[in-house]
Design a protein around this motif. Structure first.
Motif, mmCIF file in Angstrom:
data_model
loop_
_atom_site.group_PDB
_atom_site.id
_atom_site.type_symbol
_atom_site.label_atom_id
_atom_site.label_comp_id
_atom_site.label_asym_id
_atom_site.label_seq_id
_atom_site.Cartn_x
_atom_site.Cartn_y
_atom_site.Cartn_z
ATOM 1 N N ASP A 179 0.051 -30.934 14.716
ATOM 2 C CA ASP A 179 1.475 -31.190 14.936
ATOM 3 C C ASP A 179 1.722 -31.208 16.435
ATOM 4 O O ASP A 179 1.654 -30.168 17.106
ATOM 5 C CB ASP A 179 2.307 -30.098 14.264
ATOM 6 C CG ASP A 179 3.794 -30.446 14.248
ATOM 7 O OD1 ASP A 179 4.282 -30.935 15.284
ATOM 8 O OD2 ASP A 179 4.442 -30.204 13.223
ATOM 9 N N SER A 180 1.996 -32.369 16.962
ATOM 10 C CA SER A 180 2.155 -32.510 18.414
ATOM 11 C C SER A 180 3.382 -31.791 18.944
ATOM 12 O O SER A 180 3.476 -31.497 20.138
ATOM 13 C CB SER A 180 2.225 -34.000 18.788
ATOM 14 O OG SER A 180 3.300 -34.627 18.102
ATOM 15 N N ASN A 181 4.340 -31.491 18.049
ATOM 16 C CA ASN A 181 5.550 -30.793 18.495
ATOM 17 C C ASN A 181 5.327 -29.288 18.632
ATOM 18 O O ASN A 181 5.824 -28.659 19.568
ATOM 19 C CB ASN A 181 6.708 -31.069 17.525
ATOM 20 C CG ASN A 181 7.117 -32.526 17.517
ATOM 21 O OD1 ASN A 181 7.161 -33.171 18.568
ATOM 22 N ND2 ASN A 181 7.403 -33.061 16.327
ATOM 23 N N THR A 182 4.599 -28.697 17.682
ATOM 24 C CA THR A 182 4.393 -27.241 17.696
ATOM 25 C C THR A 182 3.016 -26.844 18.202
ATOM 26 O O THR A 182 2.789 -25.691 18.546
ATOM 27 C CB THR A 182 4.580 -26.659 16.279
ATOM 28 O OG1 THR A 182 3.586 -27.213 15.412
ATOM 29 C CG2 THR A 182 5.968 -26.972 15.746
ATOM 30 N N GLY A 183 2.083 -27.779 18.214
ATOM 31 C CA GLY A 183 0.720 -27.461 18.618
ATOM 32 C C GLY A 183 -0.080 -26.737 17.552
ATOM 33 O O GLY A 183 -1.151 -26.188 17.821
ATOM 34 N N PRO A 201 -8.613 -33.545 12.389
ATOM 35 C CA PRO A 201 -8.225 -34.966 12.347
ATOM 36 C C PRO A 201 -7.336 -35.324 13.540
ATOM 37 O O PRO A 201 -6.213 -34.835 13.655
ATOM 38 C CB PRO A 201 -7.470 -35.082 11.023
ATOM 39 C CG PRO A 201 -6.922 -33.712 10.774
ATOM 40 C CD PRO A 201 -7.884 -32.746 11.394
ATOM 41 N N LEU A 202 -7.827 -36.141 14.411
ATOM 42 C CA LEU A 202 -7.067 -36.552 15.585
ATOM 43 C C LEU A 202 -6.551 -37.976 15.384
ATOM 44 O O LEU A 202 -7.307 -38.885 15.042
ATOM 45 C CB LEU A 202 -7.941 -36.478 16.836
ATOM 46 C CG LEU A 202 -8.486 -35.087 17.186
ATOM 47 C CD1 LEU A 202 -9.397 -35.171 18.404
ATOM 48 C CD2 LEU A 202 -7.352 -34.112 17.432
ATOM 49 N N THR A 203 -5.259 -38.141 15.601
ATOM 50 C CA THR A 203 -4.647 -39.464 15.492
ATOM 51 C C THR A 203 -4.404 -40.024 16.883
ATOM 52 O O THR A 203 -4.673 -39.362 17.890
ATOM 53 C CB THR A 203 -3.326 -39.374 14.712
ATOM 54 O OG1 THR A 203 -2.462 -38.438 15.376
ATOM 55 C CG2 THR A 203 -3.563 -38.913 13.288
ATOM 56 N N VAL A 204 -3.884 -41.195 16.930
ATOM 57 C CA VAL A 204 -3.620 -41.852 18.214
ATOM 58 C C VAL A 204 -2.626 -41.024 19.031
ATOM 59 O O VAL A 204 -1.563 -40.633 18.540
ATOM 60 C CB VAL A 204 -3.064 -43.280 17.997
ATOM 61 C CG1 VAL A 204 -2.735 -43.931 19.341
ATOM 62 C CG2 VAL A 204 -4.073 -44.115 17.223
ATOM 63 N N GLY A 205 -2.994 -40.743 20.245
ATOM 64 C CA GLY A 205 -2.119 -39.987 21.127
ATOM 65 C C GLY A 205 -2.236 -38.485 20.979
ATOM 66 O O GLY A 205 -1.554 -37.737 21.679
ATOM 67 N N VAL A 206 -3.083 -38.024 20.033
ATOM 68 C CA VAL A 206 -3.258 -36.583 19.817
ATOM 69 C C VAL A 206 -4.648 -36.181 20.292
ATOM 70 O O VAL A 206 -5.644 -36.802 19.918
ATOM 71 C CB VAL A 206 -3.085 -36.223 18.323
ATOM 72 C CG1 VAL A 206 -3.354 -34.740 18.104
ATOM 73 C CG2 VAL A 206 -1.691 -36.577 17.849
#
Length: 583
Positions: A179-183, A201-206
């Motif tokens: 979760d890019s918002n909470t880390g 699992p890493l997505t684009v931009g993460v």
């Protein structure tokens, strides 16, 4: 330049150049010096002793129907290894590559209700459950059924996640993403046996650098070799796993401020806690080591605070010295078996928590509620019901009178000789307590094998008569039990036989009054069975709290307990194996 003396026949000399060109090193291998005459005599006596042990083993094995030629001289065992269902046993088996027992088979989701009941036990289980239901609805009419206790894969009651700066926050079960918002990255309760960064699992931009909170709790992980790449992780939750040591790899997490390690299998040793690695974490402010059974020494807590000065808060379940009110009596021998609390003491704190919810309908107690608080709440609820549990009666199977008389003669002879000098289980209140190991279970290579052989040989009459009694009641069990406990004056002592892999048989003899001195065993929260074992063999599952019923201690009472600690583990079913009647 070095001059070497001529080596003796017993010395091999090797001259090798050292790293320095100006020096040589000499490595010697010295053979043991010749034995003195006294040492030769001792060695000869030792060999003779070993020979006698082997002969005695062979004799005992032949008499027990075991072929000594199939033993290969190592462990003489006709059964398979014990397959314990506990957390520690399952973890060891998994690490050896064995197929571990499924977690769902090891817990009782409805409190005292047995699971995985064998077909031939169903009638008894249903009968006992009916007695329990009648006793429960008398005081709690709304509880026609036990309350379901939701547990995780470790048998721990689920708790509503709490939000705290010192907690991983798995509000959503199994996020399985970053979760890019909470880390937050959570793999909680994913049945993992291992974990690597490649599983994230890493997505684009993460990127891994976004992860500040990694939750690996409620799995079965025992090793964490690599955490490099997670430099920004501030909170790491490894609770409820199979770790015996804190992994060294945490030393790479230089931004770590909160480490949660509840419900693992850590010990109080410096190596297990990896104190030197923890010292290198400059921001570590919160460390939770609660509920690690073997990591509860007060000295350990003081050492951690001293060695890790940056630590602001440390949570540990202190068990040594034992906190006041945790238990009544240090051992079963010190407890009054007529008191309800003494009868409940053998249960683990987790089992008592389950009982509060399943059998009394309470909300799940918080994990911060210690054992004494849980016990107090439970006793209060029992008090509201009059502190009286329903007693049901069961009769054992009578033994031939002639055999009873022969056994009594042999047991009296043993107890007369053993007064004050034979107590092999001091946690139990008994004048004499002796354990005889089945011939097929004796280990020739063990240090105690010689004593075990001598003891079994010296009391072969008791063993043979006991075997004859068991054969008359349950021939199959007679072939499988691995040990025989022989007692005199055994009374009270509520306990659980945690090493047993299945039920045991009990037989008592003596001049104590009929209807007294039997075996009492807890069948459920409100049901206790009183099993008459006088001159009778009765089957009981000692993995439930059980004790000897009161009798006149001025009279004579001997007992024989046939039990099994090796072989295929039998699921915990009913505490008794006959349909009882209300006392």
């Amino acid at each position: 330049r070095h001059q070497l003396r001529a080596a003796s026949d017993s010395t091999v000399v090797a001259v090798t150049p050292s790293k320095s060109s100006k020096a040589f090193t000499m490595a010697t291998e010295t053979a043991p010096p010749p034995l003195s005459k006294n040492e030769q005599k001792r060695a000869k006596r030792k060999q003779e002793k070993a020979r006698k042990v082997k002969l005695e083993f062979t004799r005992l094995l032949l008499e027990s129907g075991t072929n000594p030629n199939t033993t290969d001289g190592s462990r003489i065992n006709t059964t398979t290894n014990s397959s314990g269902a506990g957390k520690a046993s399952r973890s060891r088996r998994a690490q050896r590559g064995e197929v571990a027992v499924g977690s769902s088979a090891n817990h009782r989701p409805c409190g005292g209700a047995p699971v995985n009941v064998l077909p031939n036990h169903e009638e008894v289980v249903l009968g006992l459950d009916e007695f329990e239901t009648l006793a429960r609805i008398k005081f709690r009419p709304a509880m026609l059924q036990r309350k379901l206790v939701v547990t995780d894969n470790h048998g721990t009651m689920e708790q509503i996640p709490t939000t705290s700066e010192n907690c991983a926050v798995p509000v959503e079960q199994t996020i399985l993403r970053v979760d890019s918002n909470t880390g937050v990255c959570s793999f909680s309760e994913c049945n993992l046996r291992s974990f690597s960064i490649s599983q994230i699992p890493l997505t684009v931009g993460v990127t891994l650098g976004l992860i500040t909170n990694l939750n690996l709790s409620r799995n079965e992980i025992w090793n964490l070799p690599d955490l490099s790449g997670l430099a920004n992780v501030a909170t790491l939750d490894l609770s409820r796993n199979w770790f015996r040591d804190i992994p060294e790899s945490i030393s790479t997490l230089q931004n770590l401020s909160s480490l949660l390690f509840r419900h693992n299998m850590l010990t109080s040793s410096r190596d297990s806690l990896k104190i030197d690695a923890l010292k290198t974490l400059p921001k570590l402010a919160f460390l939770d080591l609660s509920c690690n059974k073997r990591c509860g020494h007060q000295d350990c807590a003081e050492l951690l605070r001293k060695e890790i000065p940056q630590l602001e808060e440390l949570k540990m379940t202190i068990t040594c010295p034992r906190p006041e009110g945790t238990f009544v009596g240090a051992t079963p021998a010190e407890r009054d078996a007529t008191l309800l609390r003494s009868q409940l003491e053998p249960w683990s704190t987790s089992a008592l928590r389950h009982r509060l919810v399943a059998d009394f309908g309470m909300d799940a107690p918080g994990e911060d509620m210690n054992r004494s608080e849980v016990m107090s709440q439970l006793l209060k609820l029992y008090k509201e019901e009059g502190n009286a549990r329903t007693v049901v009666k069961v009769e054992g199977i009578p033994i031939d009178e002639t055999l009873v008389k022969e056994l009594l003669v042999a047991l009296r002879s043993w107890s007369d000789e053993a007064i004050g000098g034979n107590q092999e289980r001091r946690s139990i209140n008994a004048k004499n307590y002796m354990i005889l190991t089945a011939p097929a279970e004796l280990d020739i290579g063990s240090k105690n094998a010689y004593k075990a052989v001598l003891k079994l040989s010296a009391h072969k009459l008791i063993w043979d008569l006991a075997q004859k009694a068991m054969m008359s009641v349950d021939p199959d069990f007679a072939k499988n039990y691995t040990a025989l406990a022989v007692t005199h004056g055994f009374h009270g002592s509520p306990h659980i036989d945690r090493q047993n892999i299945g039920p045991f048989y009990g037989l008592s003899l003596g001049n104590f009054e009929e209807g007294t001195g039997g075996i009492c065993v807890e069948c459920s929260a409100r049901i206790v069975a009183s099993v008459n074992t006088k001159n009778r063999l009765a089957k009981v599952d000692g993995r439930n709290p059980h004790w000897v019923a009161p009798y006149d201690l001025q009279t004579e009472r001997h007992s024989l307990i046939f039990y099994q600690t090796a072989g295929e583990r039998e699921p915990v079913g009913p505490a008794i194996f006959q349909i009882p009647v209300i006392a």
